[in-house]
Design an enzyme around this catalytic site. Structure first.
Site, PDB file in Angstrom:
ATOM      1  N   ARG A  84      21.571  27.445  32.185  1.00 14.64           N
ATOM      2  CA  ARG A  84      23.028  27.303  32.223  1.00 14.64           C
ATOM      3  C   ARG A  84      23.622  28.591  32.776  1.00 14.64           C
ATOM      4  NH1 ARG A  84      22.116  22.554  32.024  1.00 14.64           N
ATOM      5  NH2 ARG A  84      22.356  21.260  30.178  1.00 14.64           N
ATOM      6  N   GLU A  90      49.186  47.005  39.919  1.00 16.51           N
ATOM      7  CA  GLU A  90      49.234  47.548  41.283  1.00 16.51           C
ATOM      8  C   GLU A  90      48.608  46.638  42.331  1.00 16.51           C
ATOM      9  OE1 GLU A  90      45.367  50.471  41.470  1.00 16.51           O
ATOM     10  OE2 GLU A  90      47.231  51.311  40.710  1.00 16.51           O
ATOM     11  N   GLU A 101      53.229  39.414  29.854  1.00 13.38           N
ATOM     12  CA  GLU A 101      53.111  38.804  31.180  1.00 13.38           C
ATOM     13  C   GLU A 101      54.452  38.281  31.684  1.00 13.38           C
ATOM     14  OE1 GLU A 101      50.675  38.876  33.341  1.00 13.38           O
ATOM     15  OE2 GLU A 101      49.298  39.895  31.986  1.00 13.38           O
ATOM     16  N   GLY A 152      32.757  23.291  31.618  1.00 14.32           N
ATOM     17  CA  GLY A 152      31.426  23.049  32.165  1.00 14.32           C
ATOM     18  C   GLY A 152      30.680  24.328  32.491  1.00 14.32           C
ATOM     19  N   ALA A 187      51.443  33.885  34.107  1.00 16.14           N
ATOM     20  CA  ALA A 187      50.237  33.853  33.277  1.00 16.14           C
ATOM     21  C   ALA A 187      49.484  35.165  33.396  1.00 16.14           C
ATOM     22  CB  ALA A 187      49.341  32.695  33.710  1.00 16.14           C
ATOM     23  N   PHE A 223      26.154  39.857  35.724  1.00 17.49           N
ATOM     24  CA  PHE A 223      27.267  40.671  36.244  1.00 17.49           C
ATOM     25  C   PHE A 223      28.293  40.833  35.142  1.00 17.49           C
ATOM     26  CE2 PHE A 223      31.593  40.712  37.985  1.00 17.49           C
ATOM     27  CZ  PHE A 223      31.553  41.840  38.778  1.00 17.49           C
TER      28      PHE A 223
END
Length: 181
Positions: free
Chosen positions: A37, A140, A92, A115, A76, A15
Site C-alpha cells: 500500500r 510567501e 486561514e 484510497g 483553506a 519521502f
C-alpha cells in the site's frame, strides 16, 4: 482481525516533506495474502465557507501546480502540529481573505482521498465576517485573488469547471441543499 482489516507487516518512509509523508506498507490482507500500500500521511486541513452580509460567498482563485491551472476554491489550509482546527480556520480566513470572524459553525469533516491518503478535511461556515484593518501576510509562496459570487454564480462556475475541487463542490452543494442563500 476486523472483517476487512489489513495488518501492517512492514512500513517504510519513502519521502518526508513540509506537507506530506509518503510511505509504503506491506500488509496482510483478510484472505491471508500480502500486498503493498502506497500511503500519503497528511496533518489534516480546514476550509471555510465565508458568507458576506450581501449573501455572497468569498472564494479565492489560485494556481494549483498538480493541475497546471488556476481554480476557484473556498479558503483553506493545512493544520499545524497541535493546532485546533477552528483556530486554523480563522488563521486561514484571515491570511487568504483579509477577513476574520468570531463565530464559526462546523459543517462536516471528511477524508479527501481515503484510497491513498489520511487527510481529514474540516469544513466551517461563517456569515459573521469583519474586515481586518491590518490583515496578516499571506504565505510567501501563495498568490490568491478574492472572488465574491452568489450561489447561482457559483453553481455556474461548477458547471464550467472553474470550481473543480471536492471541498468547494461540497460547499456549493451544502449551501444549495440547506437553502442558506
Amino acid at each position: 482481525m476486523k472483517k476487512f482489516e489489513e495488518k501492517t507487516l512492514k512500513s517504510e518512509t519513502i519521502f518526508e516533506g513540509k506537507i506530506v509523508k509518503l510511505q509504503v506498507d506491506d500488509v496482510r490482507l483478510p484472505n491471508g495474502k500480502t500486498s503493498k500500500r502506497e500511503l500519503i500521511k497528511h496533518p489534516g486541513a480546514v476550509a471555510i465557507i465565508p458568507i458576506t452580509k450581501d449573501n455572497k460567498i468569498i472564494f479565492v482563485e489560485q494556481y494549483r501546480k498538480p493541475l497546471e491551472k488556476s481554480i476557484i476554491e473556498i479558503p483553506a489550509g493545512k493544520l499545524e502540529p497541535g493546532e485546533d482546527p477552528e483556530r486554523t480556520a480563522i488563521r486561514e480566513l484571515e491570511e487568504e481573505t483579509g477577513y476574520t470572524t468570531s463565530k464559526l459553525t462546523k459543517v462536516a469533516s471528511f477524508y479527501t482521498s481515503p484510497g491513498f491518503a489520511d487527510e481529514l478535511m474540516h469544513i466551517y461556515i461563517t456569515s459573521d465576517l469583519e474586515k481586518l484593518e491590518q490583515p496578516p501576510a499571506q504565505d510567501e509562496d501563495e498568490f490568491v485573488e478574492l472572488i465574491e459570487l452568489s450561489l447561482d454564480e457559483a453553481k455556474r462556475f461548477v458547471e464550467a469547471e472553474r470550481i473543480h475541487d471536492a471541498k468547494t463542490n461540497f460547499a456549493v452543494l451544502y449551501l444549495e441543499t440547506q437553502e442558506l442563500l
